[in-house]
Design a protein around this motif. Sequence first.
Motif, PDB file in Angstrom:
ATOM      1  N   ALA A  95      28.376 -32.860 -65.190  1.00 36.20           N
ATOM      2  CA  ALA A  95      29.496 -32.559 -64.007  1.00 36.20           C
ATOM      3  C   ALA A  95      31.140 -31.341 -63.895  1.00 36.20           C
ATOM      4  O   ALA A  95      30.777 -30.693 -62.504  1.00 36.20           O
ATOM      5  CB  ALA A  95      30.355 -33.550 -64.245  1.00 36.20           C
ATOM      6  N   ALA A 111      33.639 -36.656 -60.205  1.00 39.18           N
ATOM      7  CA  ALA A 111      32.655 -35.803 -61.039  1.00 39.18           C
ATOM      8  C   ALA A 111      31.972 -36.308 -62.434  1.00 39.18           C
ATOM      9  O   ALA A 111      31.199 -36.813 -62.554  1.00 39.18           O
ATOM     10  CB  ALA A 111      32.634 -35.038 -60.824  1.00 39.18           C
ATOM     11  N   THR A 166      25.870 -34.176 -59.076  1.00 45.05           N
ATOM     12  CA  THR A 166      25.995 -35.444 -60.461  1.00 45.05           C
ATOM     13  C   THR A 166      24.803 -35.949 -60.418  1.00 45.05           C
ATOM     14  O   THR A 166      24.303 -36.889 -61.829  1.00 45.05           O
ATOM     15  CB  THR A 166      27.663 -35.322 -60.791  1.00 45.05           C
ATOM     16  OG1 THR A 166      28.220 -34.075 -60.623  1.00 45.05           O
ATOM     17  CG2 THR A 166      27.726 -36.238 -61.971  1.00 45.05           C
ATOM     18  N   THR A 200      29.804 -29.556 -60.729  1.00 48.02           N
ATOM     19  CA  THR A 200      31.104 -28.797 -58.940  1.00 48.02           C
ATOM     20  C   THR A 200      31.295 -27.508 -59.035  1.00 48.02           C
ATOM     21  O   THR A 200      31.597 -27.341 -58.007  1.00 48.02           O
ATOM     22  CB  THR A 200      31.933 -29.316 -60.266  1.00 48.02           C
ATOM     23  OG1 THR A 200      32.420 -30.676 -60.176  1.00 48.02           O
ATOM     24  CG2 THR A 200      33.669 -29.264 -59.656  1.00 48.02           C
ATOM     25  N   SER A 244      30.428 -32.265 -55.278  1.00 47.48           N
ATOM     26  CA  SER A 244      30.446 -32.266 -56.571  1.00 47.48           C
ATOM     27  C   SER A 244      29.736 -33.630 -56.990  1.00 47.48           C
ATOM     28  O   SER A 244      29.022 -33.412 -58.089  1.00 47.48           O
ATOM     29  CB  SER A 244      32.085 -32.457 -57.178  1.00 47.48           C
ATOM     30  OG  SER A 244      32.455 -31.274 -56.413  1.00 47.48           O
ATOM     31  N   VAL A 245      30.400 -35.153 -57.065  1.00 50.01           N
ATOM     32  CA  VAL A 245      29.733 -36.194 -56.832  1.00 50.01           C
ATOM     33  C   VAL A 245      28.105 -36.356 -57.311  1.00 50.01           C
ATOM     34  O   VAL A 245      27.523 -36.865 -57.597  1.00 50.01           O
ATOM     35  CB  VAL A 245      30.734 -37.488 -56.859  1.00 50.01           C
ATOM     36  CG1 VAL A 245      29.951 -38.657 -57.003  1.00 50.01           C
ATOM     37  CG2 VAL A 245      32.015 -37.065 -57.085  1.00 50.01           C
TER      38      VAL A 245
END
Length: 652
Positions: free
Chosen positions: A284, A524, A258, A288, A254-255
Amino acid sequence: MKENQEINVKEILEKYDKESNFRENIGKWAWIVTFLGVALTTFHLYTGYFGNLPSQQQGAVHLGTALGIIFLLFPAKSGLQKIQKTVPWYDVLLAFLAMYVTYHKVIFFDSVLESRIAGYSMLDTIISILGIFLLLEATRRTVGLPIVIVAGVTLLYALFGNIIPTQILSHPGFAFDRLATDLWYKESGVFGTPIQISAKFIFLFLFFGVVLVQTKIGKFFNDLAFALTGRYTGGTAKAAVAASALQGMVSGSSVGNTVASGSFTIPMMKKAGFKPEFAAATEASASTGGQIMPPVMGAAAFIMMEYLGVSYATIMIAAAVPAVLYFTGIFIGTHFEAKRLGIVGLPKSELPSFRKLMIKNGYMLLPLVIVIGTVMIGFTPQRAALLGILSAFLISLVRKETRLNFRQTIHVLEQGARVALPVIAAVATAGIIAGVVSITGLGSKFASGIIALSSGHLFLALFFTMIACLILGMGLPTTANYVVTATIAAPALIIEFGVAPIAAHMFVFYFGIAADITPPVCLAAYAGAGIARANPFKSGVIAVKLAIAAFIIPYIFVYDSILVLIDVTPVRLVIALATALLGMIAVSSAVIGFFVRNSYSWERIILFVAGIILIVPNIISSTIGFVLVLGIWYIQKRRKDDNGNMGMNVSV
């Protein structure tokens, strides 16, 4: 300017993505890291094609090599990677010690098997204790402290809170020895199902993603997204959603998603007129959602396949409709926000041509088509990943700028191992938690607790399970979160409440992912806010609004599993999709506060309720929901704005 942006992106990754805090300058040890990384990737390619070793040996090579690389790359404390110019002696010692205690299972495999019957030696016990402590330390360095705390609490529970505490307390040394050897040497602990699936499937799919990045497919996805959506209302935000969905097919972070996509899309959204918090939240929430987007999804999807005893094609098919609804909700949310702010699309002259793009680069989609096709016709995920990797490598030869020379090939093989390190550490530690649950019967106690709290009501049981998933997700990676909740919570939903197994597992899977954008800990959203220079908490709140489907749809497919394509007919599916999509339009409109025009509070409430009952696959409720939405549409269409004009056009 570009250089400053790259520096900012790196700082954001180091701040919010634990796995980015690695040493870059390690001197002569860089050769050892490269050797171990290339060897680990080559090992998985070889065993993937010619056949795996016995699961314990396969897992030992997988975990042992990863632990060695982790201690050479990741410092004991964040920030030291910027100071240290080489690997300190103690980390070198830990690296080779970790490899030895893990490879011991490979070197002395037959004697370890005999020890299960004859009893473990003192050396076996020492090795198992060292192995567990080294694993927890490696996990702390790559993933973070929260998962280590959870694992530590479960270990303490096994020692001092077991069902026969008097025996444990009277023989604490024996109990500790037995717990360590059981978790290290048996299939229900560190080397249980999660690490076995990681060694067989997850690693290859992560490497597949690395190879796709090398072919510049990420840039192709961005260009494709802008070609398809950029000219419409709020085109920059819609393109960000589409690009993140496409990139999410081959990445599960997710991060990472992003930051990778957001460094390009967030500034464009801000320039178009979206507020920084909304731009961060859009990226974000879309990034995700990549973990629920077939064909690759997140690593936990492969573990779900093993837990449920179904093919990966079944998981992909079940995830398809919820994923479409998830991204549709975000897409529609950005549309209504753009309408509310009067943000138009980009000029056609500034956008790539879809036709030219597909003629020039359409072949880049071939690896994804191959992966989907091979899985759907019955090949194992392992073979599908290998064919995807091979096809991606072959298409890299088409153009000079994507062609891999020898040095680049070595780099790609090393990167394949590097991106897998946090996943390997997380699933191995999750194996400790799952092992304790199995040994102590904690799962049945948790199930009893859910039943007692919910008083036998399914909705309350689902609600408490959701809260548990979100809380665990604040500190645990998605994969580890899924392993824990699938072990202790999903069985309660299946056995006690009769929920369809795939619906129960998808339920905990969804809310483990949703934790990445749920305040107060929403990494995120924080990463997106760092790029947008926005308020992190507000970005998280807006991300929840945009991703509202992730909080609604799991409840729906638990009550009626048609959304995960169980007992479905073509007619029922078409009706369910049509009403669900209309429901997402109503829900997204309600949370944004705009439909035909700005909505009053009572209109938003009616739209939200109408959207929920539209998503429920039921003729009566869907009819009521449709009438309510139609009523609000008519009211707003007839209402004049401050300038005396009638309702605005809501088309794209």
